[in-house]
Enzyme design. Sequence first.
Site, short mmCIF file in Angstrom:
data_model
loop_
_atom_site.label_atom_id
_atom_site.label_comp_id
_atom_site.label_asym_id
_atom_site.label_seq_id
_atom_site.Cartn_x
_atom_site.Cartn_y
_atom_site.Cartn_z
N TYR A 1 0.84 -1.20 0.00
CA TYR A 1 0.00 0.00 0.00
C TYR A 1 0.87 1.25 0.00
O TYR A 1 1.98 1.25 0.56
CB TYR A 1 -0.86 0.06 1.26
CG TYR A 1 -2.04 -0.88 1.28
CD1 TYR A 1 -3.24 -0.54 0.67
CD2 TYR A 1 -1.95 -2.10 1.94
CE1 TYR A 1 -4.33 -1.40 0.71
CE2 TYR A 1 -3.05 -2.97 1.99
CZ TYR A 1 -4.23 -2.60 1.37
OH TYR A 1 -5.29 -3.45 1.41
N TYR B 1 -0.43 -9.89 0.78
CA TYR B 1 0.61 -9.28 1.63
C TYR B 1 0.55 -9.89 3.02
O TYR B 1 -0.51 -10.34 3.47
CB TYR B 1 0.46 -7.75 1.67
CG TYR B 1 -0.85 -7.23 2.18
CD1 TYR B 1 -1.12 -7.14 3.55
CD2 TYR B 1 -1.85 -6.83 1.30
CE1 TYR B 1 -2.32 -6.64 4.01
CE2 TYR B 1 -3.06 -6.34 1.75
CZ TYR B 1 -3.28 -6.24 3.12
OH TYR B 1 -4.49 -5.77 3.58
N ARG C 1 -2.74 -11.97 3.83
CA ARG C 1 -4.08 -11.62 3.35
C ARG C 1 -4.27 -12.12 1.92
O ARG C 1 -3.40 -11.95 1.08
CB ARG C 1 -4.29 -10.10 3.34
CG ARG C 1 -4.32 -9.39 4.69
CD ARG C 1 -5.41 -9.87 5.65
NE ARG C 1 -6.69 -10.23 5.06
CZ ARG C 1 -7.61 -9.38 4.60
NH1 ARG C 1 -7.41 -8.08 4.71
NH2 ARG C 1 -8.75 -9.82 4.07
N HIS D 1 -7.38 -8.76 -2.30
CA HIS D 1 -8.67 -8.14 -1.99
C HIS D 1 -8.66 -6.66 -2.33
O HIS D 1 -7.60 -6.02 -2.39
CB HIS D 1 -9.01 -8.32 -0.50
CG HIS D 1 -8.04 -7.64 0.42
ND1 HIS D 1 -6.84 -8.21 0.78
CD2 HIS D 1 -8.06 -6.43 1.01
CE1 HIS D 1 -6.18 -7.38 1.59
NE2 HIS D 1 -6.90 -6.29 1.73
N HIS E 1 -10.69 -3.10 -0.99
CA HIS E 1 -11.57 -2.51 0.01
C HIS E 1 -12.62 -1.64 -0.67
O HIS E 1 -12.29 -0.90 -1.60
CB HIS E 1 -10.76 -1.63 0.97
CG HIS E 1 -9.74 -2.40 1.77
ND1 HIS E 1 -9.99 -2.85 3.04
CD2 HIS E 1 -8.48 -2.80 1.47
CE1 HIS E 1 -8.91 -3.49 3.50
NE2 HIS E 1 -7.99 -3.47 2.57
FE LIG Z 1 -6.12 -4.56 2.73
#
Ligand SMILES: [Fe+2]
Length: 236
Positions: free
Chosen positions: A107, A146, A156, A159, A161
């Site tokens: 991110y 990640y 995770r 995905h 959000h």
């Molecule tokens: Fe996330």
Amino acid sequence: MAADKPIAPRDWKTQPPYLYPDYKSTAKRGPTRPLLPLKSALAQRHAPVYGQEDIGALDHDLTRNAVRNGVPLGERIVVTGRVLDEDGRPAAHTLIEIWQANAAGRYVHKIDQHNAPLDPNFLGAGRCLTDKDGRYRFLTIKPGAYPWQNHPNGWRPNHIHFSLFGQYFASRLVTQMFFPGDPLLALDPIYLSAPEGARGSLVSRLNLDAAGEPGFALGYEFDLVLRGPHRTPTEA
Ligand SMILES: [Fe+2]
């Protein structure tokens, strides 16, 4: 949507509990005492209204809305679907905001220090309004998996959000969209926090025709329901 109709109460058969021990952050976020009932006048309060003039021409296109010196790396995808109310009617002209990791699973955020490269041409944030039929469309890059600190060697699944208000503050929905066939789903406490019968509604469907242009991008369909018994599971 009918503005004078009472908001349907939360149906816990489709929603994760506030406290889900395997998802460690819920211990800090989840309420430990009974909630105060929202006065109906507040529950019926309309959410912010956005017009097309508030949305930039490239806000829905994450492959172009942050380019600096090239194009973002990774697998190009189209994510499209419809936003519906509890009666299956379209939520028209409602704002959808998304955010996600880049193809390497990183991110753009100072807290994210995962040892994976940032992409100078990818911010990972976008928004759009649904059309009159409640339909939306994003062009983006498939996010990478990640690691996270929830449990030893936890990763995770891929995905995206999502955040939506719909017509009311009380219909606010924050959730995550997953990808079909991801082996990490079976190990993911966030996905597993949704009741078993409702988890399928968090997983997008592959639709090769969704991109609208052969050979350009993989297409995924993801519908969201804001309220009622078929409400898309929220993030715990
Ligand atoms: Fe996330």
